[in-house]
Design an enzyme around this catalytic site. Structure first.
Site, PDB file in Angstrom:
ATOM      1  N   GLY A 299       1.334  -6.019  -1.656  1.00  0.00           N
ATOM      2  CA  GLY A 299       1.137  -7.247  -1.088  1.00  0.00           C
ATOM      3  C   GLY A 299       2.185  -8.017  -0.725  1.00  0.00           C
TER       4      GLY A 299
ATOM      5  CB  ILE B  56      16.033  -0.771   4.623  1.00  0.00           C
ATOM      6  CG1 ILE B  56      17.244  -0.233   5.133  1.00  0.00           C
ATOM      7  CG2 ILE B  56      15.246  -1.417   5.630  1.00  0.00           C
ATOM      8  CD1 ILE B  56      16.947   1.110   5.934  1.00  0.00           C
TER       9      ILE B  56
ATOM     10  CD  GLU C 145      -0.165   7.856   1.245  1.00  0.00           C
ATOM     11  OE1 GLU C 145      -1.193   7.084   1.007  1.00  0.00           O
ATOM     12  OE2 GLU C 145      -0.035   8.740   0.627  1.00  0.00           O
TER      13      GLU C 145
ATOM     14  CG  ASP D 162     -16.608  -4.915  16.106  1.00  0.00           C
ATOM     15  OD1 ASP D 162     -16.685  -5.806  15.338  1.00  0.00           O
ATOM     16  OD2 ASP D 162     -16.080  -3.764  15.909  1.00  0.00           O
TER      17      ASP D 162
END
Length: 728
Positions: A449, A461, A420, A380
C-alpha cells in the site's frame, strides 16, 4: 403490444398469445418457430442447417430438369413433383406454421406471403401434372416454389448463425468463477477446501498469491495487490489491506489474504454481471424486419387483386371458370418475390465482407440497422481509449549528484525489477527501452500500500508515496509536493524515489491514450454524434484523459454493475440510438444493454461475444468506419427489397389479365416464362446492387494522415507524452 425478442414483430398480449417466462420476465412470440429459436437456439440452428442443406440438394435437380428437359416429357413432371414434395412440405413447413400463427394473431408476415405463393405454385403445377387436360397450358412452377423456399431458408440460416454465440458470453463469464475455496474453520485453526457454492456469508476464507478470490468479501488480515482487471477493466492492480473490499473472480497477486465472505452465490458482483448480460441479450429485439412490414400490407393486397381479377373475368369477362382460376393462381404466383430471400443476405454478405476486409466484424443485420441510427457513442476508458497498461511519462531528477535522470531511472528500475506490480514493471520496461542495464536487486521488501525498499551496490533505494518517505525519515519539500499534485491532477500516478536517505526524484506513470483516438473522436463529432467517456476510475484521472481527447462529457467512478444502468438511462433520454464501445468483462452488460455494442478486438472474449460489432485492428477510427458502413449497407438492403418486389409487382397486372383484351387468353401461356424472367431479373438486380458495396472505402483508408491532423500541436499528438525534466 409486446415485441417478439427473436424477429422484432409486435404481438398482442392476449390470453392465447405464445409466451415464455425467463427469471420472472415474460416474453411474447409471433410464432412457435421464434419461441423455439429463443428457448433452444443451438438445437434450432442445427435443425435449420439440415433442412437448408436438403432443400438445396433437391432444388438443384428440380431447376435442372425444368429448363434442360433431360427426361421424356411424359415423366418429367412426375419426377419434378416427387422432388418438390419434400421441399414444399418438409423444408417449407416452418412457413406454414408461421402462417398459422399469423392468422391466430390476425396479421400477415413474410411466412404468409411465402406459404400462399409457393402453395399456389405447387398445387397448380400438381393439377397440371396429374390432370393434364384441366388447364389449357402445361407449364409448371415446381422450380419457382422450390427456389423461393430454398433462398428464404438460406437467408434465415445466415441470420440465425449470427446468434449462435449469444450464450457463449455467459459461459465465459462463468469460467472466471473459481471452483474451490479455502475456508478457515474452528476459528481459523483448520483450513478446509470446499466447492465455492458451499461458501456461506460470514465464512472466513484464505487466498494465496496467484489464486482467484472465491467470492466477494472484506479483508480481515494480510495485505496484497489484487488484479481486478477481469471484472472492473482497470489495468492497475489495487492494493488491499485489512478492511478493504475484494471481488470474487479477481486475482491475488502478491501477499497472503484472509477475508470474510460478504456476498455469495447470485449476490456477488460477477453473478450480477452475468445476470445483466443474460437480461440485456434476451431483452433486445433484432432489427424490425422491413420485409415483414411490407408483407403486412402486400399479402392482403395481392390476395384482393387475385380474387378481384378472377371474379371480374368470370362474371364480366366471361372467359370461363378455368381461365378465371388461372388468373387467380397467376397473380398469387407472380407476386411472390423470389429475390426476397437474398435481398438482405446479399447486402449483408457484401457489407460484412467489406467490413472484415477493413478489420470490422458485424455479427448480425440488426446491428447494421442500428448503426444508421446512432446519435451517442459511449467509450470505456481503460483498454478502449487508453492502451490499458501504464507507461512512464515523466522522470524528474531532483539533483545531478545521483547522475541525473538516466541514473535515477536505472536505479528505480533495478529496485522495481523485484516487484510484480504493473506500475513497477512499467518502470523496468521504460529503462530497457532506453538501453539501460537493469540488474537484480541484492535485497527487496514490499511495503503493501505504500511502496518498496531495495538494496543494490551499497545503495539503499526506497520508492513509494509521501507516507513511505515520511515513515523512513526522508523529507519531501513543499515544491516537490506541489509537483506531485500537478502530475496527479494530470491523471498520472507519481512516485517518489530516495537513494541513501535523500530524495532523488519523481517517476510518474499513466495509462496513455491510444494512437488515433483523438482523430476518431473528432470524426464522430463531425458526424453530429455525442461522445461520452464512461469509467470506473476517479474523476480527476478521467477528466485529464477526456480533456486530451476533446471529450466534453465524462461519467466517472461507475461500478461495473452500474455501467449497464448508465446506458439504460442514456437510452431513456430519447436522443437516438446509443452505442457502447468497450473491451472488458465489466463492459459486457453495458455492451449488451446498448442499442449497439462495439467490442475492441484486443479485449476479452466475453466483451467480443456480447458486442454486435468487433473491431479487429484495435483502431478506434474503425468505430467511425463501422457506423458509415452500417449506414451504407442498410441503404443497400432497402434498395434490394425494392428490386425484390419491383419486377414481380410490375407483372401483377399482366397476371391479372391486363393484356388479355389485346392478345387473348393465350397470354397466360407466357406466364411461366415471365415468372422465370422476373425471378432472374430481380435476383440479378439484387446481387448487382449489393456488389456496389465493394466500392466503399473507409475515410481513413487512404495512405497518409488527414490534413487536419497535421494542424494539431506536437503535444496533442503525443499526449500524454514521455519527457525528462530536471527539477531543483
Amino acid at each position: 403490444m409486446a415485441k417478439d425478442p427473436v424477429c422484432g414483430m409486435f404481438v398482442e398480449e392476449k390470453p392465447g398469445a405464445i409466451r415464455h417466462t425467463v427469471d420472472g420476465r415474460e416474453y411474447f412470440f409471433c410464432s412457435t418457430q421464434c419461441l423455439n429459436e429463443f428457448t433452444a437456439p443451438e438445437k434450432e440452428l442445427k435443425k435449420l442447417k439440415t433442412i437448408t442443406g436438403v432443400s438445396i440438394a433437391l432444388t438443384i435437380p428440380i431447376t435442372v430438369l425444368t429448363y434442360l428437359m433431360i427426361l421424356p416429357k411424359e415423366i418429367n413432371s412426375y419426377v419434378l413433383l416427387a422432388l418438390a414434395i419434400p421441399v414444399q412440405f418438409w423444408a417449407g413447413w416452418r412457413f406454414y406454421k408461421g402462417t398459422r400463427d399469423a392468422i391466430k394473431a390476425r396479421a400477415s408476415n413474410m411466412d404468409t406471403l411465402i406459404a400462399v405463393g409457393t402453395t399456389a405454385a405447387f398445387l397448380y403445377s400438381t393439377l397440371v401434372t396429374v390432370m393434364p387436360g384441366l388447364f389449357p397450358f402445361e407449364g409448371v412452377y415446381f422450380e419457382t416454389a422450390a427456389i423461393i423456399i430454398t433462398l428464404i431458408l438460406i437467408g434465415r440460416l445466415l441470420e440465425t448463425r449470427t446468434k449462435e454465440k449469444a450464450s457463449n458470453a455467459v459461459r465465459k463469464l462463468l469460467d472466471l468463477q473459481p471452483r474451490m475455496a479455502r475456508v478457515l474453520r474452528d476459528g481459523g485453526k483448520r483450513e478446509e477446501e470446499v466447492p465455492v457454492e458451499q461458501v456461506q456469508e460470514g465464512d472466513l476464507f484464505l487466498v494465496r498469491p496467484g489464486e482467484r478470490i472465491p467470492t466477494d468479501g472484506t479483508v480481515t488480515e494480510g495485505s496484497s495487490s489484487v488484479d481486478e482487471s477481469a471484472v472492473t477493466g482497470e489495468s492497475i492492480p489495487v492494493d488491499k489491506s485489512a478492511g478493504a473490499q475484494v471481488i470474487g473472480a479477481t486475482i491475488n497477486k502478491s501477499g497472503l489474504l484472509k477475508a470474510r465472505a460478504t456476498k455469495v452465490g447470485q449476490d456477488t458482483v460477477l453473478s450480477q454481471i452475468i445476470a445483466l448480460v443474460q437480461e440485456a441479450r434476451t431483452g433486445k429485439a433484432p432489427m424490425q424486419r422491413m420485409a415483414d412490414q411490407i408483407a403486412k400490407y402486400f399479402v392482403p393486397a395481392v390476395i384482393a387483386v387475385a380474387v378481384a381479377s378472377a371474379l371480374a373475368w368470370y362474371f364480366i369477362g366471361g372467359i370461363g371458370l378455368t381461365f378465371s382460376l388461372l388468373a387467380f393462381v397467376s397473380v398469387i404466383i407472380i407476386a411472390c418475390p423470389c429475390a426476397l430471400g437474398i435481398a438482405t443476405p446479399a447486402a449483408l454478405m457484401m457489407g460484412t465482407g467489406k467490413g472484415a476486409e477493413n478489420g470490422i466484424l458485424f455479427k448480425g443485420g440488426e446491428y447494421l440497422e442500428i448503426a444508421r441510427k446512432v446519435r451517442t457513442v459511449v467509450f470505456d476508458k481503460t483498454g478502449t481509449l487508453t492502451k490499458g497498461q501504464p507507461e512512464v511519462t515523466d522522470v524528474m531528477a531532483l539533483s545531478e549528484t545521483m547522475g541525473g535522470q538516466q541514473e535515477l531511472l536505472r536505479l528505480a528500475a533495478i529496485a522495481e525489477s523485484g516487484s510484480e506490480h504493473t506500475l513497477g514493471q512499467s518502470v523496468v520496461r521504460k529503462a530497457k527501452e532506453q538501453g539501460l542495464v537493469v540488474a537484480s536487486p541484492e535485497s527487496f521488501e514490499v511495503v503493501s500500500g505504500h511502496g518498496l525498499k531495495a538494496g543494490y551496490a551499497g545503495h539503499a533505494i526506497i520508492i513509494g508515496n509521501r507516507k513511505m518517505m515520511a515513515d523512513n525519515g526522508v523529507a519531501v519539500p513543499d515544491k516537490v509536493s506541489a509537483t506531485m499534485s500537478r502530475l496527479e491532477t494530470e491523471g498520472k500516478t507519481a512516485t517518489l524515489v530516495s537513494v541513501d536517505g535523500r530524495l532523488a526524484g519523481i517517476v510518474a506513470m499513466a495509462d496513455t491514450v491510444k494512437e488515433h483516438a483523438r482523430e476518431a473522436i473528432d470524426s464522430l463529432k463531425e458526424m453530429g454524434i455525442q461522445v461520452i467517456m464512461l469509467t470506473g476510475d476517479n474523476e480527476r484521472t478521467a477528466k485529464a484523459i477526456a480533456s486530451s481527447l476533446g471529450i466534453d462529457r465524462v461519467i466517472a467512478q461507475v461500478l461495473p454493475q452500474e455501467k449497464e444502468q448508465v446506458i439504460a438511462r442514456l437510452k431513456s433520454e430519447g436522443k437516438g440510438a446509443v452505442a457502447m464501445v468497450g473491451d472488458g468483462i465489466n463492459d459486457a452488460p453495458a455492451l449488451a444493454r446498448a442499442d449497439l455494442g462495439i467490442a475492441i478486438g484486443s479485449g476479452t472474449d466475453v466483451a467480443k461475444e456480447t458486442g454486435g460489432i468487433i473491431l479487429i485492428k484495435n483502431d478506434l477510427r474503425d468505430v467511425v468506419a463501422a457506423l458509415e458502413l452500417g449506414r451504407k449497407t442498410v441503404s443497400k438492403i432497402k434498395q434490394n427489397l425494392f428490386w425484390a418486389f419491383a419486377y414481380n409487382t410490375g407483372l401483377i397486372p399482366i397476371a391479372a389479365g391486363a393484356l388479355v383484351p389485346a392478345f387473348g387468353a393465350q397470354v397466360y401461356e407466357w406466364l411461366p416464362l415471365l415468372a422465370g424472367g422476373a425471378m432472374a431479373m430481380s435476383s440479378v438486380s439484387v446481387v448487382a446492387n449489393s456488389l456496389l458495396l465493394g466500392r466503399y472505402r473507409p475515410r481513413f483508408a487512404a495512405a497518409g494522415r488527414p490534413e487536419k491532423e497535421q494542424m494539431r500541436t506536437e503535444k496533442e499528438l503525443k499526449q500524454p507524452y514521455y519527457h525528462y525534466t530536471e527539477a531543483t
